[in-house]
Design a protein around this motif. Sequence first.
Motif, PDB file in Angstrom:
ATOM      1  N   THR A  49       0.898  -1.377   0.171  1.00 62.13           N
ATOM      2  CA  THR A  49       0.052   0.186  -0.409  1.00 62.13           C
ATOM      3  C   THR A  49       1.038   1.198  -0.078  1.00 62.13           C
ATOM      4  O   THR A  49       1.935   1.574   0.595  1.00 62.13           O
ATOM      5  CB  THR A  49      -1.172   0.310   1.136  1.00 62.13           C
ATOM      6  N   PHE A  50       0.732   2.007  -1.652  1.00 60.49           N
ATOM      7  CA  PHE A  50       1.487   3.468  -1.207  1.00 60.49           C
ATOM      8  C   PHE A  50       0.944   4.904  -0.824  1.00 60.49           C
ATOM      9  O   PHE A  50      -0.698   4.681  -1.168  1.00 60.49           O
ATOM     10  CB  PHE A  50       1.675   3.239  -2.317  1.00 60.49           C
ATOM     11  N   ARG A  51       0.713   5.025   0.223  1.00 61.99           N
ATOM     12  CA  ARG A  51       0.288   6.661   0.394  1.00 61.99           C
ATOM     13  C   ARG A  51       0.577   7.619  -1.132  1.00 61.99           C
ATOM     14  O   ARG A  51       2.226   7.754  -0.783  1.00 61.99           O
ATOM     15  CB  ARG A  51       0.322   8.042   1.566  1.00 61.99           C
ATOM     16  N   LEU A  52      -0.372   7.977  -1.440  1.00 56.92           N
ATOM     17  CA  LEU A  52       0.313   8.932  -2.987  1.00 56.92           C
ATOM     18  C   LEU A  52      -0.277  10.927  -1.773  1.00 56.92           C
ATOM     19  O   LEU A  52      -1.267  11.033  -0.941  1.00 56.92           O
ATOM     20  CB  LEU A  52      -0.775   8.884  -3.667  1.00 56.92           C
ATOM     21  N   GLY A  53       0.609  11.838  -3.161  1.00 58.88           N
ATOM     22  CA  GLY A  53       0.640  13.057  -2.554  1.00 58.88           C
ATOM     23  C   GLY A  53      -0.090  13.564  -3.937  1.00 58.88           C
ATOM     24  O   GLY A  53       0.743  14.941  -4.382  1.00 58.88           O
ATOM     25  N   PRO A  54      -1.572  13.794  -3.943  1.00 61.98           N
ATOM     26  CA  PRO A  54      -1.886  14.294  -5.150  1.00 61.98           C
ATOM     27  C   PRO A  54      -1.716  15.380  -4.816  1.00 61.98           C
ATOM     28  O   PRO A  54      -2.582  16.191  -4.512  1.00 61.98           O
ATOM     29  CB  PRO A  54      -3.287  13.357  -5.320  1.00 61.98           C
ATOM     30  N   HIS A  55      -1.964  16.124  -6.217  1.00 63.29           N
ATOM     31  CA  HIS A  55      -2.088  17.815  -6.315  1.00 63.29           C
ATOM     32  C   HIS A  55      -1.669  18.029  -7.994  1.00 63.29           C
ATOM     33  O   HIS A  55      -1.468  17.651  -8.647  1.00 63.29           O
ATOM     34  CB  HIS A  55      -0.737  18.270  -5.532  1.00 63.29           C
ATOM     35  N   VAL A  56      -2.599  19.491  -7.889  1.00 59.39           N
ATOM     36  CA  VAL A  56      -1.986  20.099  -9.659  1.00 59.39           C
ATOM     37  C   VAL A  56      -1.244  21.255  -9.541  1.00 59.39           C
ATOM     38  O   VAL A  56      -0.715  21.665  -8.276  1.00 59.39           O
ATOM     39  CB  VAL A  56      -3.914  20.662  -9.689  1.00 59.39           C
ATOM     40  N   THR A  57      -0.470  21.151 -10.202  1.00 61.89           N
ATOM     41  CA  THR A  57       0.960  21.940 -10.508  1.00 61.89           C
ATOM     42  C   THR A  57       0.407  22.896 -11.095  1.00 61.89           C
ATOM     43  O   THR A  57      -0.944  23.093 -11.078  1.00 61.89           O
ATOM     44  CB  THR A  57       1.508  20.987 -11.181  1.00 61.89           C
ATOM     45  N   PRO A  63       2.393  11.647  -6.706  1.00 61.17           N
ATOM     46  CA  PRO A  63       4.119  10.975  -6.384  1.00 61.17           C
ATOM     47  C   PRO A  63       3.804   9.960  -4.973  1.00 61.17           C
ATOM     48  O   PRO A  63       2.443  10.273  -4.490  1.00 61.17           O
ATOM     49  CB  PRO A  63       4.509  11.999  -6.107  1.00 61.17           C
ATOM     50  N   VAL A  64       4.989   9.003  -4.772  1.00 61.69           N
ATOM     51  CA  VAL A  64       4.466   7.606  -3.450  1.00 61.69           C
ATOM     52  C   VAL A  64       5.463   8.770  -2.740  1.00 61.69           C
ATOM     53  O   VAL A  64       6.648   9.720  -2.690  1.00 61.69           O
ATOM     54  CB  VAL A  64       5.115   6.903  -4.227  1.00 61.69           C
ATOM     55  N   ILE A  65       4.883   8.933  -1.578  1.00 58.87           N
ATOM     56  CA  ILE A  65       5.307   9.977  -0.358  1.00 58.87           C
ATOM     57  C   ILE A  65       5.039   8.698   0.609  1.00 58.87           C
ATOM     58  O   ILE A  65       6.307   9.105   2.081  1.00 58.87           O
ATOM     59  CB  ILE A  65       4.041  11.284   0.233  1.00 58.87           C
ATOM     60  N   ALA A  66       5.131   7.898   0.359  1.00 52.71           N
ATOM     61  CA  ALA A  66       5.218   6.553   1.800  1.00 52.71           C
ATOM     62  C   ALA A  66       4.323   4.920   1.241  1.00 52.71           C
ATOM     63  O   ALA A  66       3.510   5.149   0.871  1.00 52.71           O
ATOM     64  CB  ALA A  66       4.616   7.117   2.967  1.00 52.71           C
ATOM     65  N   GLY A  67       4.939   3.692   2.160  1.00 50.20           N
ATOM     66  CA  GLY A  67       4.694   2.818   1.510  1.00 50.20           C
ATOM     67  C   GLY A  67       4.672   1.653   2.548  1.00 50.20           C
ATOM     68  O   GLY A  67       5.445   2.080   3.310  1.00 50.20           O
ATOM     69  N   ARG A  68       4.435   0.927   2.281  1.00 50.27           N
ATOM     70  CA  ARG A  68       4.204  -0.534   3.025  1.00 50.27           C
ATOM     71  C   ARG A  68       3.422  -1.951   2.978  1.00 50.27           C
ATOM     72  O   ARG A  68       3.404  -1.725   1.534  1.00 50.27           O
ATOM     73  CB  ARG A  68       3.027  -0.293   4.207  1.00 50.27           C
ATOM     74  N   LEU A  69       4.349  -2.440   3.115  1.00 47.96           N
ATOM     75  CA  LEU A  69       4.090  -3.688   3.210  1.00 47.96           C
ATOM     76  C   LEU A  69       3.397  -4.524   3.955  1.00 47.96           C
ATOM     77  O   LEU A  69       3.799  -4.643   4.914  1.00 47.96           O
ATOM     78  CB  LEU A  69       5.640  -4.529   2.334  1.00 47.96           C
ATOM     79  N   GLY A  70       2.168  -4.801   3.279  1.00 44.31           N
ATOM     80  CA  GLY A  70       1.203  -5.153   4.663  1.00 44.31           C
ATOM     81  C   GLY A  70       1.655  -4.651   6.203  1.00 44.31           C
ATOM     82  O   GLY A  70       1.157  -2.993   6.000  1.00 44.31           O
ATOM     83  N   PRO A  71       1.624  -4.880   7.051  1.00 46.61           N
ATOM     84  CA  PRO A  71       1.686  -3.662   8.776  1.00 46.61           C
ATOM     85  C   PRO A  71       3.756  -2.331   8.825  1.00 46.61           C
ATOM     86  O   PRO A  71       3.499  -1.263   9.279  1.00 46.61           O
ATOM     87  CB  PRO A  71       1.156  -4.507   9.495  1.00 46.61           C
ATOM     88  N   LEU A  72       4.112  -3.571   8.051  1.00 44.18           N
ATOM     89  CA  LEU A  72       5.636  -2.692   7.918  1.00 44.18           C
ATOM     90  C   LEU A  72       5.540  -1.625   6.738  1.00 44.18           C
ATOM     91  O   LEU A  72       5.703  -1.942   5.735  1.00 44.18           O
ATOM     92  CB  LEU A  72       5.963  -4.220   7.444  1.00 44.18           C
ATOM     93  N   PHE A  98      12.773   3.587  -1.216  1.00 43.51           N
ATOM     94  CA  PHE A  98      11.543   2.254  -1.819  1.00 43.51           C
ATOM     95  C   PHE A  98      10.791   3.353  -3.279  1.00 43.51           C
ATOM     96  O   PHE A  98      10.599   2.729  -3.573  1.00 43.51           O
ATOM     97  CB  PHE A  98      10.824   1.450  -0.734  1.00 43.51           C
ATOM     98  N   GLY A  99      11.225   4.391  -2.660  1.00 39.54           N
ATOM     99  CA  GLY A  99      10.699   5.297  -3.336  1.00 39.54           C
ATOM    100  C   GLY A  99       9.784   6.643  -2.865  1.00 39.54           C
ATOM    101  O   GLY A  99       8.929   7.290  -3.624  1.00 39.54           O
ATOM    102  N   ASN A 100      10.339   6.839  -1.896  1.00 36.03           N
ATOM    103  CA  ASN A 100       8.828   7.502  -0.637  1.00 36.03           C
ATOM    104  C   ASN A 100       9.852   8.943  -1.266  1.00 36.03           C
ATOM    105  O   ASN A 100      11.028   9.338  -0.611  1.00 36.03           O
ATOM    106  CB  ASN A 100       9.534   6.700   1.145  1.00 36.03           C
ATOM    107  N   HIS A 101       8.796   9.488  -1.904  1.00 38.79           N
ATOM    108  CA  HIS A 101       9.516  10.784  -2.292  1.00 38.79           C
ATOM    109  C   HIS A 101       8.233  12.409  -1.619  1.00 38.79           C
ATOM    110  O   HIS A 101       6.774  11.666  -1.777  1.00 38.79           O
ATOM    111  CB  HIS A 101       9.151  11.429  -3.416  1.00 38.79           C
ATOM    112  N   PRO A 102       7.885  12.895  -0.631  1.00 43.02           N
ATOM    113  CA  PRO A 102       7.216  13.907  -0.388  1.00 43.02           C
ATOM    114  C   PRO A 102       7.129  15.104  -1.421  1.00 43.02           C
ATOM    115  O   PRO A 102       5.737  15.096  -1.206  1.00 43.02           O
ATOM    116  CB  PRO A 102       8.382  14.615   0.938  1.00 43.02           C
TER     117      PRO A 102
END
Length: 147
Positions: free
Chosen positions: A110-118, A126-135, A141-145
């Motif tokens: 599961t990836f938390r995304l940071g959708p926005h309009v430029t 963009p992907v701002i955080a990720g999890r593998l199950g609860p971890l 791994f590609g987490n970029h604010p």
Amino acid sequence: MHMAVGRHPFPRVLGPAFATLPREVRETHLTRDRSEWVGRGSVERGGGPWSRLIARIFGFPRQAPDVEVRVVKTAVPRGEIWDRRFGEKTLRSQLSATPAGMTERFGPFTFRLGPHVTTDGALQYPVIAGRLGPLPLPGWFGNHPHG
């Protein structure tokens, strides 16, 4: 402009900025039951070993300068299921609006995304955080604010 946003993740997360997107882009993010979008696109991938490994794990398509793209979106109670087909390669994910923003799930990831309009009106998520199950996944791994 009034739009029924209901369970649609992008208008819920973007709020008033959603109305600033071009009409064609807004329409693709207002699926009521099922919608299908077909066109052509390019696939760009990183060349490093982690990039190749991640692409293999998720089943991402190979790099291609010109490929048919088909996206089928199906509205579900918690958001949308996206079936993306790039040439012969298909991958599925579920997008959901959450109190923390937007998530996209690929199987156990599961990836938390940071959708926005430029400022030039483009939609980025963009992907701002990720999890593998609860971890939580490590930052490399590609987490970029900001994407």
